[in-house]
Design a protein around this motif. Structure first.
Motif, PDB file in Angstrom:
ATOM      1  N   ASP A  65       0.828  -1.209   0.000  1.00 59.55           N
ATOM      2  CA  ASP A  65       0.000   0.000   0.000  1.00 59.55           C
ATOM      3  C   ASP A  65       0.862   1.259   0.000  1.00 59.55           C
ATOM      4  O   ASP A  65       0.577   2.213  -0.713  1.00 59.55           O
ATOM      5  CB  ASP A  65      -0.938  -0.006   1.219  1.00 59.55           C
ATOM      6  N   GLU A  66       1.941   1.237   0.795  1.00 60.26           N
ATOM      7  CA  GLU A  66       2.820   2.414   0.878  1.00 60.26           C
ATOM      8  C   GLU A  66       3.472   2.721  -0.468  1.00 60.26           C
ATOM      9  O   GLU A  66       3.527   3.878  -0.892  1.00 60.26           O
ATOM     10  CB  GLU A  66       3.905   2.182   1.932  1.00 60.26           C
ATOM     11  N   VAL A  67       3.955   1.669  -1.125  1.00 66.36           N
ATOM     12  CA  VAL A  67       4.647   1.865  -2.402  1.00 66.36           C
ATOM     13  C   VAL A  67       3.671   2.351  -3.467  1.00 66.36           C
ATOM     14  O   VAL A  67       3.974   3.289  -4.219  1.00 66.36           O
ATOM     15  CB  VAL A  67       5.356   0.553  -2.839  1.00 66.36           C
ATOM     16  N   MET A  68       2.500   1.759  -3.527  1.00 68.22           N
ATOM     17  CA  MET A  68       1.519   2.186  -4.534  1.00 68.22           C
ATOM     18  C   MET A  68       1.162   3.660  -4.315  1.00 68.22           C
ATOM     19  O   MET A  68       1.083   4.429  -5.272  1.00 68.22           O
ATOM     20  CB  MET A  68       0.246   1.328  -4.461  1.00 68.22           C
ATOM     21  N   ARG A  69       0.999   4.035  -3.045  1.00 59.57           N
ATOM     22  CA  ARG A  69       0.641   5.422  -2.735  1.00 59.57           C
ATOM     23  C   ARG A  69       1.789   6.367  -3.086  1.00 59.57           C
ATOM     24  O   ARG A  69       1.595   7.409  -3.716  1.00 59.57           O
ATOM     25  CB  ARG A  69       0.298   5.543  -1.243  1.00 59.57           C
ATOM     26  N   ALA A  70       3.005   5.993  -2.697  1.00 59.38           N
ATOM     27  CA  ALA A  70       4.169   6.863  -2.924  1.00 59.38           C
ATOM     28  C   ALA A  70       4.407   7.072  -4.425  1.00 59.38           C
ATOM     29  O   ALA A  70       4.666   8.183  -4.885  1.00 59.38           O
ATOM     30  CB  ALA A  70       5.409   6.256  -2.276  1.00 59.38           C
ATOM     31  N   VAL A  71       4.303   5.998  -5.195  1.00 60.47           N
ATOM     32  CA  VAL A  71       4.560   6.114  -6.633  1.00 60.47           C
ATOM     33  C   VAL A  71       3.455   6.912  -7.309  1.00 60.47           C
ATOM     34  O   VAL A  71       3.709   7.753  -8.173  1.00 60.47           O
ATOM     35  CB  VAL A  71       4.706   4.717  -7.278  1.00 60.47           C
ATOM     36  N   ARG A  72       2.226   6.667  -6.877  1.00 62.73           N
ATOM     37  CA  ARG A  72       1.102   7.399  -7.479  1.00 62.73           C
ATOM     38  C   ARG A  72       1.247   8.904  -7.234  1.00 62.73           C
ATOM     39  O   ARG A  72       0.954   9.711  -8.111  1.00 62.73           O
ATOM     40  CB  ARG A  72      -0.220   6.886  -6.900  1.00 62.73           C
ATOM     41  N   ALA A  73       1.728   9.264  -6.034  1.00 59.91           N
ATOM     42  CA  ALA A  73       1.901  10.688  -5.706  1.00 59.91           C
ATOM     43  C   ALA A  73       2.960  11.319  -6.611  1.00 59.91           C
ATOM     44  O   ALA A  73       2.823  12.445  -7.058  1.00 59.91           O
ATOM     45  CB  ALA A  73       2.292  10.837  -4.245  1.00 59.91           C
ATOM     46  N   ARG A  74       4.023  10.558  -6.907  1.00 55.40           N
ATOM     47  CA  ARG A  74       5.107  11.132  -7.708  1.00 55.40           C
ATOM     48  C   ARG A  74       4.845  11.079  -9.200  1.00 55.40           C
ATOM     49  O   ARG A  74       5.288  11.934  -9.947  1.00 55.40           O
ATOM     50  CB  ARG A  74       6.411  10.382  -7.424  1.00 55.40           C
TER      51      ARG A  74
END
Ligand code: ADP
Ligand code: MG
Length: 209
Positions: A65-74
Motif C-alpha cells: 500500500d505504501e509503495v503504490m501510494r508513494a509512486v502514485r503521488a510522484r
C-alpha cells in the motif's frame, strides 16, 4: 528470459494486490524485497517504488500500500500493474552492472562495470563487441580500475570472477539469438565468492509493426 539463457536470477513474481503480495512473500520466503511494476517507470527507487528487507508477509502487505501510494503521488499518470516480490539476496555481494546497447557504427555492444554508486561516479566500465569470446570476458574484468574490489581487499573475500565472465558470455549469447533486444541492463548483479545473482533487470525490445 534471463533464466532460460542460463543467468541466475532471484525468483521474482508479480502481485496485483496487497493480499497477493503477502502470499508470495510467504511462499518465496522473508526477508523480502518489493518493487513497483510499471511500463512507465524505469528507475524504481527514484520513483519511491522499492522496499527492501521486509521481515514478514504482514510487512510486505503494508509496504504494498505504501509503495503504490508513494509512486502514485510522484507519477500520477503512470500505469501501475502491481509489485514484484523477491526474496532478499544474501548480504555481502559486490554490485556489478552488465549492460547491452546498440552502437550506431558497431551494432550490439556489451558493457561491464562495478555497480551501485561507483558506476555513476567513477564510470569504471569496459566495453566489447557482441559476440563475446571467452578471452574478451576475461579482459573486460582486468580493464576495470576497481578490479581489486572484485579480487578482495582488506580481508574481504574476492568474488567468483569466473562466474562473472560466464555471465557476460551468456548475455552475449542471448543477444546473438535475440537481436531485437536493443537494450539490456542487469543492475545490480551481486557477485559473491562462489556465484553471481542478478536481482534487477530491464530490457528494451523492438517490436515489428
Ligand atoms: P531500481 O534500479 O529500478 O531502482 P532495483 O531493483 O535495482 O531497482 O533495486 C534497488 C537496489 O536495491 C539495488 O541496486 C540493490 O542494491 C537493492 N536490491 C534490490 N533487490 C534486492 C534483493 N532481492 N536483495 C537484495 N538487495 C536488493
Ligand atoms: Mg537496478
Amino acid at each position: 528470459m534471463l533464466a532460460a539463457a542460463g543467468v541466475a536470477v532471484t525468483p521474482t513474481e508479480l502481485a496485483r494486490t496487497a493480499v497477493a503480495a503477502a502470499a508470495l512473500a510467504e511462499r518465496l520466503g522473508c526477508p523480502a524485497a518489493l518493487k513497483i511494476v510499471s511500463p512507465d517507470i524505469v528507475h524504481k527507487s527514484d520513483a519511491g517504488g522499492v522496499r527492501l528487507g521486509l521481515a514478514s508477509p504482514a510487512a510486505v502487505a503494508a509496504a504494498f500500500d505504501e509503495v503504490m501510494r508513494a509512486v502514485r503521488a510522484r507519477q500520477p499518470t503512470a500505469h501501475l500493474e502491481g509489485v514484484s516480490v523477491q526474496p532478499m539476496a544474501p548480504p555481502g555481494g559486490v554490485e556489478v552492472i552488465v549492460g547491452v546497447s546498440v552502437d550506431a557504427q558497431f551494432g550490439h555492444v556489451i558493457m561491464c562495470g562495478l555497480g551501485g554508486v561507483l558506476v555513476e561516479v567513477l564510470r569504471d566500465v569496459a566495453f566489447r563487441l557482441i559476440p563475446l569470446q571467452p578471452r574478451d570476458a576475461r579482459e573486460m574484468l582486468t580493464e576495470l580500475h576497481g578490479l581489486p574490489l572484485l579480487r578482495g581487499v582488506r580481508g574481504r573475500p574476492g568474488v567468483d570472477l569466473r562466474a562473472v565472465e560466464e555471465l557476460l558470455l551468456r548475455v552475449s549469447q542471448l543477444i546473438a539469438q535475440r537481436p531485437d533486444i536493443r537494450e539490456l541492463d542487469l543492475n545490480p548483479v551481486l557477485a559473491y565468492p562462489d556465484r553471481v545473482l542478478t536481482v534487477d533487470a530491464r530490457a528494451l525490445v523492438t517490436v515489428e509493426r
